[in-house]
Design an enzyme around this catalytic site. Sequence first.
Site, PDB file in Angstrom:
ATOM      1  N   PRO A  51       0.814  -1.214   0.000  1.00 30.88           N
ATOM      2  CA  PRO A  51       0.000   0.000   0.000  1.00 30.88           C
ATOM      3  C   PRO A  51       0.848   1.265   0.000  1.00 30.88           C
ATOM      4  CG  PRO A  51       0.087  -0.941   2.207  1.00 30.88           C
ATOM      5  CD  PRO A  51       0.845  -1.887   1.314  1.00 30.88           C
ATOM      6  N   ASP A  90      -2.035   2.972   2.517  1.00 27.61           N
ATOM      7  CA  ASP A  90      -1.399   3.084   3.812  1.00 27.61           C
ATOM      8  C   ASP A  90      -1.884   4.401   4.430  1.00 27.61           C
ATOM      9  OD1 ASP A  90       0.236   2.281   5.806  1.00 27.61           O
ATOM     10  OD2 ASP A  90       2.028   2.117   4.561  1.00 27.61           O
ATOM     11  N   TRP A 532       4.649  -0.088   9.908  1.00 22.00           N
ATOM     12  CA  TRP A 532       5.186  -1.202   9.111  1.00 22.00           C
ATOM     13  C   TRP A 532       4.622  -2.533   9.576  1.00 22.00           C
ATOM     14  CZ3 TRP A 532       6.822  -0.482   4.569  1.00 22.00           C
ATOM     15  CH2 TRP A 532       7.483   0.698   4.240  1.00 22.00           C
ATOM     16  N   GLN A 568      12.799  -1.131  -0.182  1.00 18.01           N
ATOM     17  CA  GLN A 568      11.890  -1.923   0.654  1.00 18.01           C
ATOM     18  C   GLN A 568      12.540  -3.218   1.171  1.00 18.01           C
ATOM     19  OE1 GLN A 568       8.749  -0.771   1.426  1.00 18.01           O
ATOM     20  NE2 GLN A 568       9.056   1.060   0.193  1.00 18.01           N
ATOM     21  N   TRP A 572       9.279  -3.014   3.664  1.00 17.86           N
ATOM     22  CA  TRP A 572       8.104  -3.841   3.386  1.00 17.86           C
ATOM     23  C   TRP A 572       8.451  -5.310   3.137  1.00 17.86           C
ATOM     24  CZ3 TRP A 572       5.114  -5.493  -1.235  1.00 17.86           C
ATOM     25  CH2 TRP A 572       3.833  -5.925  -0.875  1.00 17.86           C
ATOM     26  N   LYS A 605      18.297  14.026  -7.633  1.00 16.49           N
ATOM     27  CA  LYS A 605      16.996  13.571  -7.167  1.00 16.49           C
ATOM     28  C   LYS A 605      15.902  14.411  -7.832  1.00 16.49           C
ATOM     29  CE  LYS A 605      15.343  12.296  -2.838  1.00 16.49           C
ATOM     30  NZ  LYS A 605      15.294  12.349  -1.390  1.00 16.49           N
ATOM     31  N   LYS A 608      10.388  18.555  -6.682  1.00 16.24           N
ATOM     32  CA  LYS A 608       9.283  19.445  -7.070  1.00 16.24           C
ATOM     33  C   LYS A 608       9.752  20.888  -7.035  1.00 16.24           C
ATOM     34  CE  LYS A 608       5.025  17.018  -6.426  1.00 16.24           C
ATOM     35  NZ  LYS A 608       4.211  16.365  -5.418  1.00 16.24           N
TER      36      LYS A 608
END
Length: 973
Positions: A51, A90, A532, A568, A572, A605, A608
Amino acid sequence: MSEQNKEQIKEKTSFPAMEEEVLEFWNEADIFNKSLSKDAPHGEYVFYDGPPFATGTPHYGHLVGSIMKDVIPRYQTMRGYHVARKWGWDCHGLPIENIVEKELGTKTKKEIEELGVAKFNDLCRARVSTYIDDWKKVINRLGRWADMENSYRTMDLNYMETIWWTFKQIWDKGLIYKDYRSMHICPRCETTLSQSEVSEGYKDIKDLSATAKFELVGEPGTYVLAWTTTPWTLIGNVALAVGAEIDYVKIKTEEGNYILAKARLTDVMKDKQYKIISELKGADLVGKKYKPLFDYYYNDKSLENHDNGWKIYAADFVTTEDGVGIVHIAPAFGEDDMNLGKAEHLPFIQHVGMDGLFKAEVKDFAGLHVKPIDDHMATDVEIIKYLAAHGLLFHKEKYEHSYPHCWRCDTPLINYATSSWFVNVTKLKPQLLEEAKKINWSPDYLKNGRFGNWLEGARDWSISRQRFWASAIPIWECANGHRHVVGSVKELETLTGEKIDDIHKDKVDSLTFACAECGEKMTRISDVIDCWFESGSMPYAELHYPFDNKEKLEKDFPAQFIAEGVDQCRTWFYYLHVISGALRGERAFQNVIANGIVLAEDGKKMSKKLKNYPDPLLVMDKYGSDALRAYLLSSPVMLAENLNFSEKGVEESLRKNIMVLWNVYKFYEMYAEGIGGPVVEPKSINVLDVWIIAKLKLLNKEITEAMEAYNLPKATRPIADFIDELSTWYLRRSRDRFKSDDVKDKQNALITTRYVFTELAKLMAPAMPFMAENLWQKASGNNFTDKNKSVHLETWTEFKELDEEENIVLFQMEVTRNIVELGLARRDEAGIKIRQMLSSITVKAENELSENYVDLLKDELNLTAIKFIKSEDNIEVELDTVITPELKKEGIKRELIRLINNLRKDNNLSISDTAHVSVIGASEEINEVIKERGIEIMKDTLSQPLDVAASISEGQIPKEVKIDDCKFAINLI
Ligand SMILES: [Zn+2]
Ligand SMILES: [Zn+2]
């Protein structure tokens, strides 16, 4: 969609517009659901979706993830599996809490408590769905099929109930315990963090280190030195540690006598004057008392273990690698410190609160933050100033080190002794490592690399957080320390007699019941669970297992496939593995793809703020999703490597994969009138047809094998290569066949091409679902009419081995193309254009090619004959470069045909249009060719009539052209 809109979209020939039409078709015809309800002879293919936090709009990382999570399920569906694709959100944890805190303008945890946890949680709940519509839009436009309507949310009662059940299961196995230990905390969020959260936030920062002077009791003027990188912890100092076997020296200087490690002497004293008075072992120092730097706690004689404090102890973690070889010990602020404190029964001084502020009793510094976020050295400077003023500072120095920060709010973390609940990963580890061997990784080096290493080094998992918006830890305690873990809503209802429809912290904190053992009131511990734990429990919680879907989970566990970013490995992937290990003693997933990071074109990176990358939706609107998908799928980002995103790359992907193929289709369509009915496998013996079918089979093999190995670049890159061969060899060499009067040959070319389109569409369907659909609908003749037909409802074609004939054709064609390449190179060297016909080449090769290939060669190299000479060596080609008058004329004829056909194209004439062509002001030689070979030119250019004129007549706008050095004009009426 209105009729008018439909027309508008049709008018646009752009690929993105075509994709929008396909989306419309999928939607209207409900193709995704049909792909789920169609026959699945192989049964269930289980996919778990990790998620995402919906705390912002999806970025390229999410797109990469979504593409992987779309390609594999589409492929497996075509293979005959049922692949459910339940979306998840999530919802809990610091990301959303931080957003709400920013909006509220709260600076501390206390302010949230004053506001009220219930109100704060309501705000978090309301904020969760802010970006859901943006997500739906992007995911849909990308062509990812996922069930977003019935998505699971980690904040839903059913989901949270399974979390409680999971917690209780692990509790009952004795794998959850509470401990007081040294941990990293975020002083702003006022919570403990897990090992993986801490590992995420390391950054290089400049800090101030200090070497302080500790005066020995009974030896005035003799100081033991100790170096620290966290001067603010000196107030909590209760001991100094030396290495028993390390050599120390006592030196004399102008300011007094110092004791430090011998090995550090030169580095520490540098150019200062000193004289060694004596040498001693660390053991000789042990037991000596020194005067504390600060007296805030020293003066409190009631402090536990006071007598053991402010002495020198031996410890095996002391080294002479840096500092002075003597370590300052503050048991509340470091793991080694705490362990030594426990072992030696040292006093315990926690002069700083969880909020990072000095406590009131620290009179000179009360209320200061130990690591202010805007100026993290400020407090250390104050401490150093104090030491200097009191003659307790030997030396201070700026130095750079890697320091952990809060992954959410960027506050420098502090090492802090506190209590936390842990999952005993250490105990589970042997079994976790064993089960991990059965997991298939793409790329495979992650298995023993990033994932394996992390698992190997894993420590017990701190699962308690001192926050608000999360699942509550279901432990109730009484005053006598009895504990009860609640495993379901119903159990809590029975215990409390209350009707319960929400189990968030603000709802359950007030619920109490009597202790079964002593009858005292039981209240919930105030902590919440690391989120988590929630995402790692999604296999069970998304099904509300075991309250619902009990059999389903038992049958479908573990997942065949999961995919996420390589980061992850520590989160995750890891938590899924730990929880299923604790709960079920097995792995949670069999196959996993980990992607790398998409960086901006300059390798930085994506930001924005810097606007250094194009908006994903705009890219899809400009080039189409297929182009973006194919670009990303072909790139190493699908194999855990980083990719510098390039819009040019997407454009090139559009050209290579989509435009070239579409041009081939458009050519086919021009001549395909009368071709219809069911698509059949061609039976043509034309070598070009046999060759392209063999190539198609190889493509199938390559893609199938790569898909089975979960290698997406390998499964995608060959598509563009095949399209290139289809266009630049098969179609180019077959062009005349499409226009041919030989009906049988024309049919063979058309039937073969049609078959190639429908089969290629199937092979492309997982990676480029839009173009695949379009091509399949058009070529199959369904043309979006029957709403039960779609390439995505088709069955993946089983790969068949090439037969002998096909192998021969592949080989011969390769030789042919090899000769072409050499022949073209020879022409180039001789400076003779390809349109100038030549009489012959001589080919030295092992075997003579049969007539079919010789014809191809003659056409391709523009020759009248080919001579073969047998040779065992590599193929060699010699060109006869003599241009006879006959060849010259033939060359001019071809040039004329090409020029006239170009002009026809410029004027948008179709194959049914004829035109009156005049050639004006050409040379004698060219006019001669027109006279002699006019009929052939007229046939190949649909000219009716073709004539030669001396000058331009009124009203004519002829086009200037050139053959060799002769400039003239052609007029087309
Ligand atoms: Zn924080
Ligand atoms: Zn009790």
